[in-house]
Design a protein around this motif. Structure first.
Motif, PDB file in Angstrom:
ATOM      1  N   LEU A 192      56.250 -68.880 -13.335  1.00  0.00           N
ATOM      2  CA  LEU A 192      57.037 -69.738 -14.214  1.00  0.00           C
ATOM      3  C   LEU A 192      56.777 -69.291 -15.650  1.00  0.00           C
ATOM      4  CD1 LEU A 192      58.848 -72.143 -14.857  1.00  0.00           C
ATOM      5  CD2 LEU A 192      56.812 -73.607 -14.796  1.00  0.00           C
ATOM      6  N   PRO A 193      57.687 -68.528 -16.261  1.00  0.00           N
ATOM      7  CA  PRO A 193      57.503 -68.099 -17.648  1.00  0.00           C
ATOM      8  C   PRO A 193      57.716 -69.270 -18.613  1.00  0.00           C
ATOM      9  CG  PRO A 193      59.015 -66.638 -16.461  1.00  0.00           C
ATOM     10  CD  PRO A 193      58.861 -67.876 -15.643  1.00  0.00           C
ATOM     11  N   VAL A 194      56.778 -69.453 -19.534  1.00  0.00           N
ATOM     12  CA  VAL A 194      56.876 -70.493 -20.558  1.00  0.00           C
ATOM     13  C   VAL A 194      56.752 -69.818 -21.922  1.00  0.00           C
ATOM     14  CG1 VAL A 194      55.865 -72.591 -21.514  1.00  0.00           C
ATOM     15  CG2 VAL A 194      55.877 -72.231 -19.033  1.00  0.00           C
ATOM     16  N   TYR A 195      57.780 -69.964 -22.748  1.00  0.00           N
ATOM     17  CA  TYR A 195      57.782 -69.359 -24.076  1.00  0.00           C
ATOM     18  C   TYR A 195      57.607 -70.439 -25.150  1.00  0.00           C
ATOM     19  CZ  TYR A 195      59.587 -64.940 -22.179  1.00  0.00           C
ATOM     20  OH  TYR A 195      59.745 -63.750 -21.489  1.00  0.00           O
ATOM     21  N   LEU A 196      56.718 -70.164 -26.093  1.00  0.00           N
ATOM     22  CA  LEU A 196      56.551 -71.011 -27.275  1.00  0.00           C
ATOM     23  C   LEU A 196      56.961 -70.205 -28.501  1.00  0.00           C
ATOM     24  CD1 LEU A 196      53.012 -72.511 -26.524  1.00  0.00           C
ATOM     25  CD2 LEU A 196      55.240 -73.506 -25.943  1.00  0.00           C
ATOM     26  N   LEU A 197      58.026 -70.608 -29.186  1.00  0.00           N
ATOM     27  CA  LEU A 197      58.455 -69.978 -30.427  1.00  0.00           C
ATOM     28  C   LEU A 197      58.004 -70.885 -31.567  1.00  0.00           C
ATOM     29  CD1 LEU A 197      60.225 -68.486 -28.295  1.00  0.00           C
ATOM     30  CD2 LEU A 197      61.985 -68.311 -30.069  1.00  0.00           C
ATOM     31  N   LEU A 198      57.055 -70.420 -32.364  1.00  0.00           N
ATOM     32  CA  LEU A 198      56.361 -71.273 -33.328  1.00  0.00           C
ATOM     33  C   LEU A 198      56.644 -70.828 -34.759  1.00  0.00           C
ATOM     34  CD1 LEU A 198      52.898 -71.414 -31.501  1.00  0.00           C
ATOM     35  CD2 LEU A 198      54.829 -73.000 -31.275  1.00  0.00           C
ATOM     36  N   ASP A 199      57.220 -71.715 -35.534  1.00  0.00           N
ATOM     37  CA  ASP A 199      57.486 -71.480 -36.951  1.00  0.00           C
ATOM     38  C   ASP A 199      56.165 -71.553 -37.718  1.00  0.00           C
ATOM     39  OD1 ASP A 199      58.248 -71.717 -39.639  1.00  0.00           O
ATOM     40  OD2 ASP A 199      60.040 -72.887 -39.158  1.00  0.00           O
ATOM     41  N   ASN A 200      55.791 -70.453 -38.384  1.00  0.00           N
ATOM     42  CA  ASN A 200      54.619 -70.509 -39.267  1.00  0.00           C
ATOM     43  C   ASN A 200      54.980 -70.024 -40.669  1.00  0.00           C
ATOM     44  OD1 ASN A 200      54.840 -67.829 -38.557  1.00  0.00           O
ATOM     45  ND2 ASN A 200      52.679 -67.545 -38.082  1.00  0.00           N
ATOM     46  N   SER A 201      56.176 -70.460 -41.119  1.00  0.00           N
ATOM     47  CA  SER A 201      56.619 -70.155 -42.477  1.00  0.00           C
ATOM     48  C   SER A 201      55.846 -71.019 -43.479  1.00  0.00           C
ATOM     49  CB  SER A 201      58.125 -70.409 -42.604  1.00  0.00           C
ATOM     50  OG  SER A 201      58.430 -71.769 -42.335  1.00  0.00           O
ATOM     51  N   GLY A 202      56.083 -70.756 -44.764  1.00  0.00           N
ATOM     52  CA  GLY A 202      55.322 -71.435 -45.803  1.00  0.00           C
ATOM     53  C   GLY A 202      55.435 -72.945 -45.771  1.00  0.00           C
ATOM     54  N   LYS A 232      53.952 -78.877 -16.286  1.00  0.00           N
ATOM     55  CA  LYS A 232      53.310 -79.277 -15.033  1.00  0.00           C
ATOM     56  C   LYS A 232      54.336 -79.808 -14.041  1.00  0.00           C
ATOM     57  CE  LYS A 232      50.074 -81.743 -17.163  1.00  0.00           C
ATOM     58  NZ  LYS A 232      48.877 -82.601 -17.377  1.00  0.00           N
ATOM     59  N   ALA A 233      55.321 -80.561 -14.523  1.00  0.00           N
ATOM     60  CA  ALA A 233      56.370 -81.064 -13.629  1.00  0.00           C
ATOM     61  C   ALA A 233      57.168 -79.919 -13.021  1.00  0.00           C
ATOM     62  CB  ALA A 233      57.294 -82.016 -14.385  1.00  0.00           C
ATOM     63  N   MET A 234      57.490 -78.918 -13.844  1.00  0.00           N
ATOM     64  CA  MET A 234      58.218 -77.757 -13.337  1.00  0.00           C
ATOM     65  C   MET A 234      57.368 -76.969 -12.341  1.00  0.00           C
ATOM     66  SD  MET A 234      61.276 -77.619 -14.830  1.00  0.00           S
ATOM     67  CE  MET A 234      61.854 -75.951 -15.102  1.00  0.00           C
ATOM     68  N   SER A 235      56.082 -76.818 -12.644  1.00  0.00           N
ATOM     69  CA  SER A 235      55.186 -76.065 -11.753  1.00  0.00           C
ATOM     70  C   SER A 235      55.063 -76.750 -10.400  1.00  0.00           C
ATOM     71  CB  SER A 235      53.808 -75.919 -12.391  1.00  0.00           C
ATOM     72  OG  SER A 235      53.870 -75.199 -13.588  1.00  0.00           O
ATOM     73  N   GLN A 236      54.931 -78.056 -10.409  1.00  0.00           N
ATOM     74  CA  GLN A 236      54.820 -78.796  -9.153  1.00  0.00           C
ATOM     75  C   GLN A 236      56.104 -78.671  -8.342  1.00  0.00           C
ATOM     76  OE1 GLN A 236      53.623 -82.746 -10.318  1.00  0.00           O
ATOM     77  NE2 GLN A 236      51.770 -81.985 -11.303  1.00  0.00           N
TER      78      GLN A 236
END
Length: 230
Positions: free
Chosen positions: A17-27, A200-204
């Protein structure tokens, strides 16, 4: 908002199950917000590892973006090998570049199902966390990701956050169910707890017989902290 239904389908089942986190770390995320994001990723890691089903299936990809974008995990990493990245905030908001990196990883790292042969990965789950102020060419990459979602080959959730959140732009860049929240530590904690619960719901669901035909009910986040936009 009632429960969201997310499809775990690939054509003939899957393994990871691929899980992607795209995280904004701009100013705009500087100071307390970026620290809250860092702690939130650590919380997500801890809670995901504590779940037997998620520990077996979840692979994580993290893309951070400021004036540029980078995939800090170098592809998809098994949750047991995943190390939460060190985060710092500066620069602008290269959301378009982040979406391009997501497309490249989806094509390169997500294993497709071979008809009549080997089973591929489950449908990826993507969380985009942004201040709603993209500063690069984001329209084209956003449209390509939107088309993938419409073809039902991935699930995307967009969340606007930070002290300078542009809600008008958030509506324009939205992909999938979209939410907004403030920049308090409690809000980021609630967000990453919700990410963990969703994963966790998706994994189950993936572990059940006949999972390739299921729709999974994902409870919405706490509406007092994270509000549904569209």
């Amino acid at each position: 908002m009632s429960e969201m239904k997310m499809d775990v389908t690939v054509s003939e089942g899957g393994r990871r199950l691929p899980v992607y986190l795209l995280l904004d770390n701009s100013g705009s995320m500087g100071g307390a917000p970026i620290e809250a994001v860092r702690r939130g990723v650590e919380l997500f890691t801890h809670e995901t590892l504590a779940d037997v089903f998620a520990r077996q299936t979840v692979y994580v990809g993290v893309i951070t973006f400021d004036s540029d974008a980078r995939m800090v995990t170098n592809g998809l990493v098994h949750i047991e090998q995943f190390q939460p990245p060190q985060l710092s905030a500066s620069g602008e908001t290269a959301l378009g570049k982040a979406l391009q990196l997501l497309q490249e990883s989806l094509d390169r790292d997500v294993k497709p199902t071979v008809k009549g042969g080997e089973k591929g990965d489950w449908k990826p789950l993507v969380f985009i966390l942004t201040d709603g102020e993209p500063t690069d060419n984001w329209q084209g990459p956003r449209q390509e990701i939107l088309e993938r979602q419409q073809r039902k080959v991935l699930n995307v959730i967009t969340v606007g956050c930070g002290p300078t959140l542009n809600e008008q732009n958030l509506n324009a860049i939205a992909i999938g169910p979209t939410f907004r929240m403030d920049a308090t530590d409690a809000s980021f904690r609630d967000f990453f707890q919700w990410v963990s619960q969703s994963v966790k719901a998706m994994s189950q669901a993936c572990s059940r017989e006949g999972a390739e035909e299921q729709l999974v009910n994902i409870p919405p986040p706490n509406p007092q902290v994270i509000q549904f936009v569209t």
